[in-house]
Design an enzyme around this catalytic site. Structure first.
Site, PDB file in Angstrom:
ATOM      1  N   TYR A   1       0.841  -1.204   0.000  1.00 36.00           N
ATOM      2  CA  TYR A   1       0.000   0.000   0.000  1.00 36.00           C
ATOM      3  C   TYR A   1       0.874   1.251   0.000  1.00 36.00           C
ATOM      4  O   TYR A   1       1.786   1.390   0.818  1.00 36.00           O
ATOM      5  CB  TYR A   1      -0.915  -0.003   1.230  1.00 36.00           C
ATOM      6  CG  TYR A   1      -2.068   0.969   1.112  1.00 36.00           C
ATOM      7  CD1 TYR A   1      -3.292   0.568   0.586  1.00 36.00           C
ATOM      8  CD2 TYR A   1      -1.931   2.291   1.515  1.00 36.00           C
ATOM      9  CE1 TYR A   1      -4.350   1.451   0.476  1.00 36.00           C
ATOM     10  CE2 TYR A   1      -2.987   3.177   1.398  1.00 36.00           C
ATOM     11  CZ  TYR A   1      -4.191   2.751   0.876  1.00 36.00           C
ATOM     12  OH  TYR A   1      -5.242   3.648   0.763  1.00 36.00           O
TER      13      TYR A   1
ATOM     14  N   TYR B   1      -5.407   5.780  -7.541  1.00 36.67           N
ATOM     15  CA  TYR B   1      -5.732   5.645  -6.128  1.00 36.67           C
ATOM     16  C   TYR B   1      -7.164   5.172  -6.006  1.00 36.67           C
ATOM     17  O   TYR B   1      -8.104   5.949  -6.158  1.00 36.67           O
ATOM     18  CB  TYR B   1      -5.544   6.978  -5.406  1.00 36.67           C
ATOM     19  CG  TYR B   1      -5.928   6.922  -3.938  1.00 36.67           C
ATOM     20  CD1 TYR B   1      -5.035   6.449  -2.984  1.00 36.67           C
ATOM     21  CD2 TYR B   1      -7.178   7.336  -3.508  1.00 36.67           C
ATOM     22  CE1 TYR B   1      -5.374   6.397  -1.641  1.00 36.67           C
ATOM     23  CE2 TYR B   1      -7.543   7.288  -2.162  1.00 36.67           C
ATOM     24  CZ  TYR B   1      -6.632   6.815  -1.238  1.00 36.67           C
ATOM     25  OH  TYR B   1      -6.974   6.765   0.091  1.00 36.67           O
TER      26      TYR B   1
END
Lengths: 389, 324
Positions: free
Chosen positions: A293, A343
């Site tokens: 991440y 994103y």
């Protein structure tokens, strides 16, 4: 009833919308389109879906998406909190539902107009008086209101303690950009980045510069989780979920755990890592590629340490010679990540993890037996290990 | 209130007499068209066209010599610093017209738009002069600024051979300034005069702490069971689970544990670059707030700081740090 979540479920379908800066349509529309694509990729029909799960931050209610996509009866639905920390938390929910028989096929989704709609970079402000808003109220008066500012606070201390520099952070960005350049879904497709450009870019919140920060994207991403038995009969190679875990750590705040004895400690990430290794019986040496991440470049370094790919404080050394690149020790964020693909709160990373197992990534490493996929940092978080069936 | 009835009729009749009038003065360029003024203009406007400033390039251009940027047209006849003077030539009909507006309550003036047309490029040595005609006065209009009248003028530019080289029209609004000044209006409604910082949300568990700040104290919650200090405040002690608590006041002395320099996005009410630090207070808890009166480049981890409680906008008090 199983006593472990190891190998209890597999991801059999993935889908997404295009990723853009202005989708021109609703988040519900994006969610529906991503879900429809995931069901089709799985070789299933909407009627086969009986479970749905997403983030608390998602604005599209499960039953709204269900009606749009043509999903009928649901026997399982749930939500996971804490922003990007939920990225694998939703997978945890899906696996538990399948493992316990609460559902046979769970649709996991996340869709947002992250650029043309509400932008997370604009920070927190008012709303109903909840414990969450009371929490942000300790930071709003002094102006510490954006994800970049919260992560920069820990990054500054980390750099002070380890000697990590902005050029070390840049290596995360450059490695991922190298992957994105080959990925047609990526915003930065065919747009390379140099160290000089990274260093010359404006500061957002010092010490983080522009390219250390993820994008803001309009888009949706979804996948389908079923039992291994069902997975064997479906068209695409399944990505088996070897282990999946969630954790919140001691003295946890959402993004502002500034009061821990050691500011740079991430006990929740350590705890997810420990569970992932214990449940799967694997270790860092068994991982061939990773989706780590990356809301900000620095958090990739911290996770490399928490998952044991290197010692605490030594991530900059670990990546300096190209460990994250395609021919490196741990090809990471081969889609370009959230810095360079899109994103979608980590859900696009889940799909990339599945592609890596299938062998279909636009930056496909030679070895792909096991892939680590992680979730948001600074919040209660989650992670999983994918493997071949 | 705007004039009305017969008074307005008389006023508008008075205005009519000015429509079509030459203002009575000729504007004569103080300098001939010259390379120095052209160069200054081009530098200010960021115009790098060689035909304006590079004699060699200009010689090879369609002009065959240096020319002036067409949009400089009006610059050649402007009055310079003297324009700012209150004194005006008594023959100036345009000023006279404005004084009539002023006398009837339309004292506001704002330029709204201009158009220009150029007949030929001006060359070095050209002598420019201009005459201005009051072309039109509109009927009374209600605008966003107030009630008023638009005045259109047309200025014609000629060269040393009395040949027209271009013209410009200019439109101004003469308007009645609103009777209630903006400042008085906000005082009446209580609206702040500048953007304020975001307010903390208040509830049972934190309101007492902000009340201490308003009294000038940086408080730290203390467990009545085990005397552990804790911040941010919580209703129960994580160490001993006691719900009883009181508080102590911090000396405000501490050291910077970490800090950031926020540059983007800029939120109204805050001044950027904005320094925010996690500070180790000497009592052992941490506190997050601004470090002020310091160059962001001079802040460093380990730096000694002292908190004081002060107004950070019109109303909100906050403990902020300065280098000790």
């Amino acid at each position: 009833m199983p006593t472990t979540l190891k190998d209890q479920a597999a991801i059999v379908g993935i889908g997404e919308t295009e990723y853009s800066k202005n989708s021109g349509r609703s988040e519900l529309s994006l969610a529906s389109e991503a879900c429809r694509a995931a069901i089709k990729d799985a070789g299933l029909t909407p009627a086969d879906i009986d479970g749905m799960t997403t983030f608390t931050m998602d604005t599209s209610d499960e039953i709204e998406v269900a009606r749009a996509v043509g999903v009928g009866d649901l026997t399982f639905y749930s939500r996971t909190p804490h922003g990007g920390g939920a990225a694998i938390g939703v997978m945890h929910q899906a696996v538990m539902a399948v493992a316990t028989g609460s559902a046979k096929a769970v649709l996991v989704y996340r869709a947002l107009n992250g650029r043309s709609g509400a932008r997370y970079s604009e920070g927190v402000s008012g709303g109903p008086t909840t414990s969450d808003l009371i929490h942000w109220s300790w930071y709003m008066p002094s102006g510490l209101m954006t994800p970049a500012s919260w992560v920069a606070m820990v990054t500054q201390r980390y750099m002070h303690e380890t000697g990590c520099t902005s050029r070390d952070l840049a290596e995360v960005c450059l490695a991922q950009r190298e992957h994105a350049v080959k990925n047609p879904r990526a915003f930065f497709y065919q747009k390379p980045l140099t160290l000089e450009e990274h260093q010359a870019a404006r500061a957002i919140v010092e010490p983080l510069r522009l390219y250390d920060c993820c994008q803001e994207t309009d888009g949706g991403s979804a996948c389908v989780v079923v039992s291994p038995e069902m997975a064997r009969d479906l068209p695409n190679p399944p990505a088996m979920i070897r282990s999946v875990a969630q954790a919140a750590g001691a003295h946890q705040e959402s993004m502002t755990s500034f009061y821990r004895p050691t500011l740079t400690d991430l006990p929740e990430v350590d705890l997810v890592a420990r569970q992932c290794w214990e449940m799967s019986g694997l270790g860092p040496e068994d991982i061939d590629a990773a989706v780590i991440y990356d809301a900000f470049s620095s958090i990739v370094l911290w996770q490399l340490e928490s998952y044991g790919f290197c010692k605490k404080g030594q991530a900059a050394d670990f990546i300096r010679d190209g460990a994250l690149r395609l021919d490196g020790r741990l090809p990471t964020n081969t889609h370009g990540g959230q810095l360079s693909e899109a994103y979608v709160h980590g859900m696009n990373g889940v799909n990339e993890g599945v592609r890596l197992i299938r062998g279909t990534s636009s930056s496909q490493p030679a070895k792909n037996e096991h892939v680590l996929v992680t979730a948001g940092v600074g919040v209660p978080t989650s992670g999983m290990i994918l493997g071949q069936i | 209130m705007a004039i009305s009835g017969s008074e307005r009729e008389a006023f508008e009749k008075q205005l009519e007499a000015y429509v079509g009038l030459d203002i009575g003065l000729e504007d004569i360029g103080k300098d001939r068209v010259n390379a120095a003024m052209v160069r200054h203009w081009c530098e200010a406007m960021g115009d790098s066209c060689g035909a304006y400033t590079d004699p060699a390039l200009a010689a090879e251009s369609v002009h065959g010599e240096l020319v002036a940027p067409p949009t400089m047209l009006q610059a050649w006849i402007l009055g310079g610093v003297g324009m700012a003077s209150d004194e005006s030539d008594p023959r100036d009909k345009q000023k006279e017209l404005h004084r009539i507006f002023d006398a009837h309550g339309f004292s506001g003036v704002v330029a709204t738009n201009t158009e220009q047309e150029y007949t030929r490029y001006l060359k070095m040595g050209d002598e420019i002069r201009a005459r201005t005609v009051i072309e039109e006065i509109s009927e009374q209009k209600a605008t966003g600024l107030g009630i008023g009248y638009f005045i259109n003028t047309r200025t014609t530019f000629r060269d040393q051979n009395d040949t027209e080289v271009g013209w410009l029209t200019f439109r101004v609004l003469k308007f009645e300034i609103a009777e209630v000044p903006v400042a008085a209006e906000t005082a009446e409604t209580g609206a702040p005069s500048r953007p304020q910082r975001l307010r903390p949300a208040m509830a049972h568990d934190n309101q007492w702490w902000w009340e201490c700040v308003d009294k000038g104290e940086l408080a730290i919650q203390r467990c009545s069971g085990c005397e552990a200090l804790r911040h941010p405040p919580r209703p129960m002690c994580g160490e001993c689970q006691s719900s009883e608590w009181d508080f102590v006041f911090s000396t405000g002395q501490g050291t910077v544990h970490s800090y950031v320099v926020i540059r983007h996005p800029e939120v109204p009410g805050y001044t950027y670059p904005l320094v925010v630090a996690v500070v180790d207070l000497e009592e052992g808890t941490r506190f997050v707030s601004n470090v002020v009166d310091v160059d962001p480049g001079d802040v460093e981890i380990g730096m000694a700081v002292q908190a004081t409680i002060e107004l950070v906008d019109d109303e909100m008090k906050l403990p902020v740090f300065r280098p000790a």
